[in-house]
Structures are given as C-alpha cells and as structure tokens.
Design an enzyme around this catalytic site. Structure first.
Site, PDB file in Angstrom:
ATOM      1  N   ASP A  43      32.381  -9.735  27.476  1.00 25.91           N
ATOM      2  CA  ASP A  43      32.127 -10.713  27.284  1.00 25.91           C
ATOM      3  C   ASP A  43      33.021 -11.814  27.055  1.00 25.91           C
ATOM      4  O   ASP A  43      34.010 -11.971  26.666  1.00 25.91           O
ATOM      5  CB  ASP A  43      30.672 -11.252  27.686  1.00 25.91           C
ATOM      6  CG  ASP A  43      30.736 -11.240  25.835  1.00 25.91           C
ATOM      7  OD1 ASP A  43      31.726 -10.994  25.083  1.00 25.91           O
ATOM      8  OD2 ASP A  43      29.313 -11.758  24.958  1.00 25.91           O
ATOM      9  N   CYS A 102      32.018  -7.165  23.189  1.00 21.77           N
ATOM     10  CA  CYS A 102      31.187  -8.636  23.423  1.00 21.77           C
ATOM     11  C   CYS A 102      31.681  -8.873  21.958  1.00 21.77           C
ATOM     12  O   CYS A 102      31.965  -8.299  21.179  1.00 21.77           O
ATOM     13  CB  CYS A 102      29.840  -8.857  23.335  1.00 21.77           C
ATOM     14  SG  CYS A 102      29.286  -6.839  22.619  1.00 21.77           S
ATOM     15  N   GLY A 103      31.137  -9.783  21.492  1.00 22.01           N
ATOM     16  CA  GLY A 103      30.983 -10.275  20.155  1.00 22.01           C
ATOM     17  C   GLY A 103      30.580  -9.484  18.563  1.00 22.01           C
ATOM     18  O   GLY A 103      31.363  -9.480  18.485  1.00 22.01           O
ATOM     19  N   THR A 104      29.496  -8.251  19.719  1.00 26.75           N
ATOM     20  CA  THR A 104      29.066  -8.106  18.415  1.00 26.75           C
ATOM     21  C   THR A 104      29.356  -6.084  18.400  1.00 26.75           C
ATOM     22  O   THR A 104      29.205  -5.177  17.954  1.00 26.75           O
ATOM     23  CB  THR A 104      27.573  -7.744  17.291  1.00 26.75           C
ATOM     24  OG1 THR A 104      26.753  -7.193  18.919  1.00 26.75           O
ATOM     25  CG2 THR A 104      27.780  -8.584  16.961  1.00 26.75           C
ATOM     26  N   GLY A 105      29.134  -5.929  19.587  1.00 31.30           N
ATOM     27  CA  GLY A 105      29.636  -5.122  20.444  1.00 31.30           C
ATOM     28  C   GLY A 105      28.223  -4.217  20.877  1.00 31.30           C
ATOM     29  O   GLY A 105      27.697  -4.304  21.571  1.00 31.30           O
ATOM     30  N   ILE A 106      27.212  -4.882  20.231  1.00 29.88           N
ATOM     31  CA  ILE A 106      25.051  -4.668  20.187  1.00 29.88           C
ATOM     32  C   ILE A 106      25.222  -4.361  21.830  1.00 29.88           C
ATOM     33  O   ILE A 106      23.978  -3.729  22.660  1.00 29.88           O
ATOM     34  CB  ILE A 106      24.914  -5.277  19.458  1.00 29.88           C
ATOM     35  CG1 ILE A 106      25.261  -4.664  17.863  1.00 29.88           C
ATOM     36  CG2 ILE A 106      23.171  -4.782  19.912  1.00 29.88           C
ATOM     37  CD1 ILE A 106      24.224  -5.437  16.880  1.00 29.88           C
ATOM     38  N   GLY A 107      25.142  -6.123  22.329  1.00 32.26           N
ATOM     39  CA  GLY A 107      24.037  -6.148  23.619  1.00 32.26           C
ATOM     40  C   GLY A 107      24.971  -4.912  25.050  1.00 32.26           C
ATOM     41  O   GLY A 107      23.992  -4.772  24.947  1.00 32.26           O
ATOM     42  N   HIS A 125      30.752  14.717  19.124  1.00 34.10           N
ATOM     43  CA  HIS A 125      29.114  15.303  18.308  1.00 34.10           C
ATOM     44  C   HIS A 125      28.087  14.478  19.850  1.00 34.10           C
ATOM     45  O   HIS A 125      27.194  14.934  20.621  1.00 34.10           O
ATOM     46  CB  HIS A 125      28.662  14.426  17.877  1.00 34.10           C
ATOM     47  CG  HIS A 125      28.537  15.534  15.974  1.00 34.10           C
ATOM     48  ND1 HIS A 125      28.129  15.710  15.332  1.00 34.10           N
ATOM     49  CD2 HIS A 125      30.098  16.424  16.442  1.00 34.10           C
ATOM     50  CE1 HIS A 125      28.458  15.890  14.053  1.00 34.10           C
ATOM     51  NE2 HIS A 125      29.472  16.734  14.518  1.00 34.10           N
ATOM     52  N   ASN A 126      28.956  12.906  19.875  1.00 34.39           N
ATOM     53  CA  ASN A 126      27.850  12.697  20.996  1.00 34.39           C
ATOM     54  C   ASN A 126      28.383  12.819  23.096  1.00 34.39           C
ATOM     55  O   ASN A 126      27.451  11.934  23.122  1.00 34.39           O
ATOM     56  CB  ASN A 126      27.427  11.320  20.718  1.00 34.39           C
ATOM     57  CG  ASN A 126      27.416  11.241  19.585  1.00 34.39           C
ATOM     58  OD1 ASN A 126      27.803  10.492  18.938  1.00 34.39           O
ATOM     59  ND2 ASN A 126      25.309  11.525  19.097  1.00 34.39           N
ATOM     60  N   ARG A 156      25.607  23.178  19.747  1.00 41.31           N
ATOM     61  CA  ARG A 156      25.196  22.482  19.648  1.00 41.31           C
ATOM     62  C   ARG A 156      24.472  21.124  20.150  1.00 41.31           C
ATOM     63  O   ARG A 156      23.690  20.669  19.724  1.00 41.31           O
ATOM     64  CB  ARG A 156      24.061  22.777  18.105  1.00 41.31           C
ATOM     65  CG  ARG A 156      25.430  21.746  17.057  1.00 41.31           C
ATOM     66  CD  ARG A 156      25.140  22.431  15.303  1.00 41.31           C
ATOM     67  NE  ARG A 156      25.697  21.459  14.135  1.00 41.31           N
ATOM     68  CZ  ARG A 156      27.000  20.953  14.625  1.00 41.31           C
ATOM     69  NH1 ARG A 156      27.582  21.906  14.800  1.00 41.31           N
ATOM     70  NH2 ARG A 156      27.525  20.125  13.762  1.00 41.31           N
ATOM     71  N   HIS A 157      25.314  20.578  20.370  1.00 43.09           N
ATOM     72  CA  HIS A 157      25.621  19.221  20.380  1.00 43.09           C
ATOM     73  C   HIS A 157      25.251  18.784  21.486  1.00 43.09           C
ATOM     74  O   HIS A 157      24.578  18.010  22.367  1.00 43.09           O
ATOM     75  CB  HIS A 157      26.915  17.917  20.084  1.00 43.09           C
ATOM     76  CG  HIS A 157      27.253  18.429  18.730  1.00 43.09           C
ATOM     77  ND1 HIS A 157      26.821  17.842  17.293  1.00 43.09           N
ATOM     78  CD2 HIS A 157      28.837  19.025  18.154  1.00 43.09           C
ATOM     79  CE1 HIS A 157      27.567  18.008  16.207  1.00 43.09           C
ATOM     80  NE2 HIS A 157      27.874  19.094  16.485  1.00 43.09           N
TER      81      HIS A 157
HETATM   82  C1  RB5 Z   1      27.745 -13.953  22.464  1.00 41.40           C
HETATM   83  O1  RB5 Z   1      27.513 -15.257  21.904  1.00 41.40           O
HETATM   84  C2  RB5 Z   1      27.229 -13.109  21.583  1.00 41.40           C
HETATM   85  O2  RB5 Z   1      25.667 -12.706  21.965  1.00 41.40           O
HETATM   86  C3  RB5 Z   1      27.876 -11.579  22.668  1.00 41.40           C
HETATM   87  O3  RB5 Z   1      28.867 -11.178  22.902  1.00 41.40           O
HETATM   88  C4  RB5 Z   1      27.776 -10.341  22.016  1.00 41.40           C
HETATM   89  O4  RB5 Z   1      27.784  -9.711  20.105  1.00 41.40           O
HETATM   90  C5  RB5 Z   1      25.514 -10.147  22.166  1.00 41.40           C
HETATM   91  O5  RB5 Z   1      25.685  -8.507  21.660  1.00 41.40           O
END
Ligand code: RB5
Length: 149
Positions: free
Chosen positions: A8, A65-70, A98-99, A132-133
């Site tokens: 993004d 993305c910003g954190t990689g979380i989304g 492992h994954n 095992r993995h």
């Molecule tokens: C965008 O501002 C931010 O929310 C997105 O890049 C991401 O970090 C979400 O997980």
C-alpha cells in the site's frame, strides 16, 4: 523462484528498495501495485498478489504495508497462503523452516531498508524442514477446510 510484490502507500518506499534488491539478484518479480504514495487500501493489493501465488503464476509473495499487519491479516484469509510477518532475520528463518511461509509481510514504517533486504534474503534461501512441522501445517489445512465448507 518468481516473486509477486505488492504494497500500500505506507509500504511503497520499502517495496522499491526490495524490488531493487531482487532485480539486482536477477530474481523474477512483478509489482502488483500500488504504484504511487497516494492513499490506498492494503486489502486490494494483498489480494492481487496472493492470487498469483494461488494460481501458480508466481511462487511466493512479498507484501508491504505500514506495519505488515494488515497485509498478513488479508493474505491469511486465502486458503493455501501461509503469510508471515517478519521483523528480523530470525523470524524470517523460522517462518520458512517451521511454517513453510509462502508469503512474507513487512512493515515499511518499522523496518529499515537494509534490514528488510536481509530478511528477504533469509526468507528466500531458507528451506522448509518438513517432518513434525508438516504435521502442524496439515492441521492448519484441516482448519481451513472446515471453515471453507
Ligand atoms: C496505513 O496507514 C496503514 O494502516 C497500513 O499500511 C498498515 O500498516 C495496516 O496494517
């Protein structure tokens, strides 16, 4: 190994660095967007890239993305995608050993470019250990099957 890349707006700059690294290494890649720093929704771009892995046009995806979380949340909604958010080389190594990660997610706002390149390099070269993995991954597949019925 062919890599599908996506980001993004918040991952755009780091994606350019990762692309430069992969192109220098002559690893085939394609950028599935976004193509500027204009605000976009990460789900749209995660979807484009992981579908390329699922249809076997590309072997793996790297999503930023910003954190990689989304990006990891979206990618892991797709049956057969094992997306792993990695913040250091150890996580990258384990995510493969492992994954059997087939999708790496990175945080453009939290990982410096030089560290990101090391993470990508480790993730690309590390082999899945199986054994095992694999049994554990089979359980994830069973859960996916239950939830996709
Ligand atoms: C965008 O501002 C931010 O929310 C997105 O890049 C991401 O970090 C979400 O997980």
């Amino acid at each position: 190994m062919k890599i599908a890349l996506a980001s993004d707006h918040a991952g755009y700059d780091l994606k350019q660095e990762v692309m430069n690294y992969l192109q220098d290494k002559r690893i085939p890649i394609k950028d599935f967007g976004c193509f500027s720093k204009e605000s976009v929704n990460y789900a749209d771009f995660a979807e484009k890239a992981v579908k390329q892995v699922l249809n076997r046009e590309y072997d793996r995806a790297v999503l930023i993305c910003g954190t990689g979380i989304g990006m990891s949340m979206v990618a892991n909604k797709f049956k057969g995608i094992r997306a792993t958010l990695c913040c250091d080389e150890y996580m990258a190594e384990m995510s493969r050993q492992h994954n059997d990660s087939n999708c790496l997610t990175l945080g453009g706002r939290i990982i410096p470019a030089d560290e990101a390149v090391h993470i990508v390099e480790t993730w690309l070269r590390t082999k899945f250990e199986g054994g095992r993995h694999q049994k554990r991954l089979d359980k994830i597949s069973q859960i996916e099957e239950m939830n996709f019925k």
